[in-house]
Write an enzyme that holds these catalytic residues in place. Structure first.
Site, PDB file in Angstrom:
ATOM      1  N   CYS A 188      33.532  47.034  38.793  1.00 19.77           N
ATOM      2  CA  CYS A 188      32.710  48.230  38.577  1.00 19.77           C
ATOM      3  C   CYS A 188      31.243  47.910  38.876  1.00 19.77           C
ATOM      4  O   CYS A 188      30.863  47.801  40.034  1.00 19.77           O
ATOM      5  CB  CYS A 188      32.919  48.757  37.154  1.00 19.77           C
ATOM      6  SG  CYS A 188      32.364  50.465  36.926  1.00 19.77           S
ATOM      7  N   HIS A 241      38.773  49.293  37.399  1.00 25.79           N
ATOM      8  CA  HIS A 241      38.898  48.265  36.362  1.00 25.79           C
ATOM      9  C   HIS A 241      40.334  47.726  36.343  1.00 25.79           C
ATOM     10  O   HIS A 241      41.182  48.228  35.601  1.00 25.79           O
ATOM     11  CB  HIS A 241      38.550  48.841  34.980  1.00 25.79           C
ATOM     12  CG  HIS A 241      37.106  49.149  34.784  1.00 25.79           C
ATOM     13  ND1 HIS A 241      36.247  48.298  34.137  1.00 25.79           N
ATOM     14  CD2 HIS A 241      36.369  50.230  35.160  1.00 25.79           C
ATOM     15  CE1 HIS A 241      35.030  48.828  34.116  1.00 25.79           C
ATOM     16  NE2 HIS A 241      35.077  49.997  34.739  1.00 25.79           N
ATOM     17  N   GLU A 295      41.533  45.217  34.981  1.00 29.19           N
ATOM     18  CA  GLU A 295      41.915  44.582  33.714  1.00 29.19           C
ATOM     19  C   GLU A 295      42.710  45.507  32.807  1.00 29.19           C
ATOM     20  O   GLU A 295      43.485  45.042  31.959  1.00 29.19           O
ATOM     21  CB  GLU A 295      40.668  44.076  32.967  1.00 29.19           C
ATOM     22  CG  GLU A 295      39.737  45.137  32.421  1.00 29.19           C
ATOM     23  CD  GLU A 295      38.651  45.576  33.395  1.00 29.19           C
ATOM     24  OE1 GLU A 295      37.617  46.104  32.948  1.00 29.19           O
ATOM     25  OE2 GLU A 295      38.853  45.401  34.620  1.00 29.19           O
TER      26      GLU A 295
END
Length: 617
Positions: free
Chosen positions: A399, A530, A532
């Protein structure tokens, strides 16, 4: 529908989320379909407008919900996909009731906490509990409900009353109550004190909820005498007093509960005793919990952030690094670097921290710049990206980490020295990053580009395509207001910064890589999304896995067996392999030396956050 309610007492941050997630793991591995609900008693509509210093990271779901980080725990532990409605806040409840009042739904009645707020809470729970979250049709078997905060708080009173009524409504055989409490060790003699838990249970019982199990958090296993005392004063059978002591890693918590037959007690209370014999935790133990403790080959990652004082602010990033290390067979050593101390001004104000911070960056095997908001530390992140690019250190940007990589490249390769983001410098004459045109400038909550979005890959030969093993597109979750300026993209690509992933319109830049050249960079990639948020213990995020492999100098051998991406799922169906249940189907562990290597619990961040199973997954 069966329900398990997890409450907490004495202090917050004891690990209710991990306890709830672990209960879900046990029930799932007994053959039951499990869903979860997190209740947060704060007045915010959601977690989106809160600073990470308040409640840790904001976790983002596929539907764009900005929710409490414990929903990340649930998704990672249970491998499910939740919705924004799985996070219930006081703000959401009151908003729904007041909307109904304005419509006249209450037919002139006085709107009160009881029954209108409490009824709305019960209706919400019952509705959401019946929504499947595992990708299959049909209603889940069990819903695990976590009540945030501490029993006795004013904020949680309406929820406790609603749950008391709900317990009575569904019947005692359809709800099991688990109370997580603290048993502190006081003084040099190391005596375990039961009084805090006694008082906490007394408050809970006075409110009409009687725990079936006590999950007692303590640094050491409970003494038998302490267990007996708690059973006597809390009116719980001794075998239902669970000792939840510190363990070597977070994934051992379900195994700790299994060893004390917690699943048998819960299933007996719910009238599902027949499922207890189906429990199979072998895969969880060997492929996740034991594997993490067996890892030995170190890889040192420098995390360049601005919330480094609170590891929960980057919880999903830490977890994604851990998942990647398990897949790669490497032991994670995470160095926290405060971005502002990398800036030249810090050399004047705090020379020691400046030097220490740069020593950490220079000693790192890989540099990671995660997401964030605001201009504090941004110049330090830009300098870290420059160092990683120029010194051929593996770099992963997420990001904001992608945006600073673009700004750095524009300044130092294109020669546009005043290139900047309009987030940090609204009047910059050369904006490399700009505000998204459709986003509101007046309202903060829920106005970003949020949730699951499709990224179209521009080349089958790019590193991202090889790591994801996709030839056409990937789907990841987003949370941002700013984007790479499309007008600058042709100049950047001509200079060698390639945007290998774009949105479906081709206007938004999603993934960037350095163009391959004779000198070669081992790994320089960044994503606007993102990754993750979709990483799992047995199914590491491809970008994180590639980053860790490159940092451990194992990426080339791994890619040898994956040089050409497989066809996308929609064009050629892929037959699932036997490893699919743990998400290990895509990993060539032998090629990357992953048969047994990396980390003790304290390796990834602060020792306390790893040894104690607080707030992580």
């Amino acid at each position: 529908m069966k329900y398990v309610l997890v409450t907490g007492g004495v202090v917050s941050g004891l690990g209710k989320g991990v306890t709830a997630s672990s209960i879900g793991v046990l029930l799932k591995n007994c053959g039951l379909r499990v869903t979860s609900i997190k209740i947060d008693p704060y007045l915010n509509i959601d977690a989106g407008t809160m600073s990470p210093f308040e409640h840790g990271e904001v976790f983002v779901l596929d539907d764009g919900g900005e929710v409490d980080l414990d929903l990340g725990n649930y998704e990672r532990f249970l491998d499910i996909t939740l919705t924004r409605d799985n996070n219930l806040t006081t703000g959401k409840v009151y908003q729904s009731v007041l909307d109904r009042e304005r419509r006249g739904d209450y037919l002139g009645k006085t709107v009160q906490v009881v029954p209108h707020i409490t009824d709305a809470i019960q209706d919400w729970i019952q509705r959401v509990a019946h929504i499947p979250v595992d990708g299959r049709d049909g209603v889940p078997d069990v819903c695990v409900i976590e009540l945030g905060g501490t029993v006795g708080d004013i904020e949680s009173s309406p929820f406790v009353e609603a749950l008391r009524q709900f317990h009575f409504k569904v019947g005692p055989n359809n709800m099991c109550i688990v109370h997580v409490s603290l048993v502190p060790i006081i003084g040099v003699v190391g005596e375990q004190k039961t009084k805090p838990t006694q008082h906490s249970v007394a408050v809970l019982r006075s409110l009409g909820l009687h725990p079936d199990l006590l999950a007692c958090r303590c640094s050491e296993p409970l003494d038998d005498s302490v267990r007996g005392k708690l059973a006597l004063f809390c009116q719980v059978p001794p075998e239902n007093v669970l000792t939840m002591h510190d363990v070597s890693n977070i994934w051992r918590v379900p195994l700790l509960m299994q060893s004390q037959d917690a699943h048998k007690t819960i299933l007996r209370v719910l009238g599902l005793s027949g499922h207890a014999e189906k429990l199979d935790m072998h895969g969880w133990k060997t492929q996740i919990a034991d594997r993490w403790d067996s890892l030995k080959d170190p890889v040192k990652i420098a995390m360049i952030g601005k919330y480094t004082a609170l590891s929960d602010a980057y919880l999903s990033v830490i977890k994604a690094l851990q998942h990647a290390c398990m897949a790669a067979g490497m032991k994670l050593q995470l160095d926290w670097v405060e971005a502002q101390y990398l800036e030249p001004e810090a050399k004047e104000t705090d020379a020691a921290k400046y030097e220490t911070s740069w020593q950490q960056v220079r000693a790192a095997d890989g540099v990671l710049v995660p997401g964030g908001f605001g201009n504090r530390g941004v110049e330090g992140k830009i300098l870290a990206a420059q160092y990683a690019r120029e010194h051929k250190v593996p770099y992963l940007g997420i990001c904001l980490g992608m945006q600073v990589a673009v700004i750095e490249f524009a300044r130092n390769v294109l020669g546009v020295k005043d290139a900047d983001s309009t987030e940090f410098n609204p009047g910059t004459p050369n904006p490399a990053v700009v505000f998204m045109p459709e986003i509101s400038t007046k309202h903060m909550g829920g106005t970003m580009r949020l949730g699951g979005r499709r990224t179209v890959l521009q080349s089958i030969s790019c590193l991202t395509a090889k790591l994801y093993q996709k030839e056409q597109y990937i789907d990841e979750r987003h949370r941002h207001r700013y984007e790479v300026n499309p007008e600058m993209v042709p100049q950047l690509e001509a200079a060698g910064l390639m945007f290998v992933g774009k949105d479906e319109t081709g206007e938004r830049m999603e993934v960037v890589e350095l163009q391959e050249n004779p000198s070669g960079h081992p790994f320089y990639a960044a994503a606007q999304f993102h990754p993750e948020f979709k990483s799992r213990p047995g199914r590491a995020s491809p970008l994180f896995l590639g980053f860790i492999l490159a940092s451990g100098k194992r990426l080339n051998s791994y890619l040898t067996s994956r040089a050409t991406p497989q066809p996308s799922p929609h064009s050629t169906p892929v037959k699932p392999s036997p490893a699919t249940s743990l998400g290990l189907e895509g990993l060539n562990l032998s090629a990357i030396g992953g048969s047994g290597s990396s980390s003790s619990g304290a390796a990834a961040g602060s020792g306390a956050s790893q040894a104690l199973f607080k707030g992580s997954s």
